[in-house]
Design a protein around this motif. Sequence first.
Motif, short mmCIF file in Angstrom:
data_model
loop_
_atom_site.label_atom_id
_atom_site.label_comp_id
_atom_site.label_asym_id
_atom_site.label_seq_id
_atom_site.Cartn_x
_atom_site.Cartn_y
_atom_site.Cartn_z
N ASP A 16 -58.39 59.69 87.98
CA ASP A 16 -57.26 60.13 88.80
C ASP A 16 -55.99 59.34 88.50
OD1 ASP A 16 -58.86 61.99 90.07
OD2 ASP A 16 -59.37 60.64 91.73
N TYR A 17 -56.08 58.36 87.59
CA TYR A 17 -54.97 57.45 87.33
C TYR A 17 -54.63 57.44 85.84
CZ TYR A 17 -55.91 55.61 92.01
OH TYR A 17 -56.10 55.49 93.36
N ASP A 18 -53.36 57.20 85.56
CA ASP A 18 -52.89 57.01 84.19
C ASP A 18 -52.70 55.52 83.92
OD1 ASP A 18 -52.70 59.71 83.37
OD2 ASP A 18 -50.78 59.92 84.42
N ASN A 30 -51.08 54.20 87.32
CA ASN A 30 -50.32 55.02 88.26
C ASN A 30 -51.13 56.27 88.60
OD1 ASN A 30 -48.08 53.27 88.13
ND2 ASN A 30 -47.33 54.30 86.30
N HIS A 31 -51.10 56.66 89.89
CA HIS A 31 -51.84 57.84 90.32
C HIS A 31 -51.23 59.09 89.69
CE1 HIS A 31 -53.89 60.74 92.91
NE2 HIS A 31 -54.70 59.75 93.26
N LYS A 32 -52.07 59.98 89.21
CA LYS A 32 -51.59 61.16 88.49
C LYS A 32 -50.86 62.15 89.37
CE LYS A 32 -55.03 61.12 84.75
NZ LYS A 32 -56.19 61.82 84.14
N THR A 33 -51.26 62.27 90.64
CA THR A 33 -50.66 63.29 91.50
C THR A 33 -49.88 62.71 92.67
OG1 THR A 33 -52.71 63.49 92.81
CG2 THR A 33 -52.43 64.97 90.90
N ASP A 34 -50.05 61.44 92.96
CA ASP A 34 -49.30 60.79 94.04
C ASP A 34 -48.44 59.69 93.44
OD1 ASP A 34 -48.28 59.53 96.25
OD2 ASP A 34 -50.19 59.39 97.32
N PRO A 35 -47.16 59.95 93.18
CA PRO A 35 -46.30 58.96 92.51
C PRO A 35 -46.02 57.72 93.34
CG PRO A 35 -45.01 60.85 93.24
CD PRO A 35 -46.45 61.20 93.45
#
Length: 281
Positions: A16-18, A30-35
């Motif tokens: 779920d993270y980059d 960094n979270h993929k969908t929650d900046p």
Amino acid sequence: MNPDNNLKPIRIDLNDYDYAGEGANGASYNHKTDPSVMMKMYFRNFEAAALELELSKKVYEAGIPTPEPGDLVTDGERMGIRFRRVMGKTSFARAAGNHPEQVVTLAQTFATMCRQLHSTHVDTTLFPNVKDHYLKLLADNPFFSPEQKNKMRDFILSSPDADTALHGDLQFGNGIFVNDQKYFIDLGDFCYGYPMYDLGMVYITCKLNDEAFTQEVFHMDNATASKFWDAFAPVYFGPDADLKAKEDEVRIYAGLKTLIIERDTHRPMPEFRAMLEGTIY
């Protein structure tokens, strides 16, 4: 200070993270969908993550500028902490590496930030004393001889006392900014005491690392790092300071930072120990 062993980490899926980069103690994501969410995953153990979370919360509550800490997490193998992400941030190290023509301004800004930190009085019941921190590091270090340890212990005990904030791992990669907002990050060694304990790490990162390490970790060459210290010192110590005398003192505390570096690298670091020769032992 011992971490709260009752903390229960939340299970997360690393997919779920980059991946966003890494330092000496952990990697950031960094979270993929929650900046608004970023995460630091540690290379060390549960205790390191739990301790940094506790300290980060206390530092944040004390009003010292740092990203808001959140939860203790695990992906099943490593431990980490989620933080409120500072959007658009960059570190002083990255900024100096990308824009070496701005190194003087960046160093002066960081020096002012550090002066403010070192002028902040803290509740000493909430944070470790730097002397206790270093005495424990000394006791746990397997590389110094008993005679060297005795001399280092005497020096630590005789160093000045203070009740002001110390970052514990102060260097230009652990200061970030976006526009006029500035923050300290990586607070696992936060404590209180004499500011020279902090300045020793600033000096190491600017003046003593080898070129390849500086390039890899701090994204600049040694010439730029050296210019950073040369611009940092006059602002930090003030226009009337004897900068040669201050640098001589800083070098001793840079030598003591060997205890932290050897803890993290698990090997002796003679290039940093050399600053203790002829001074402490």
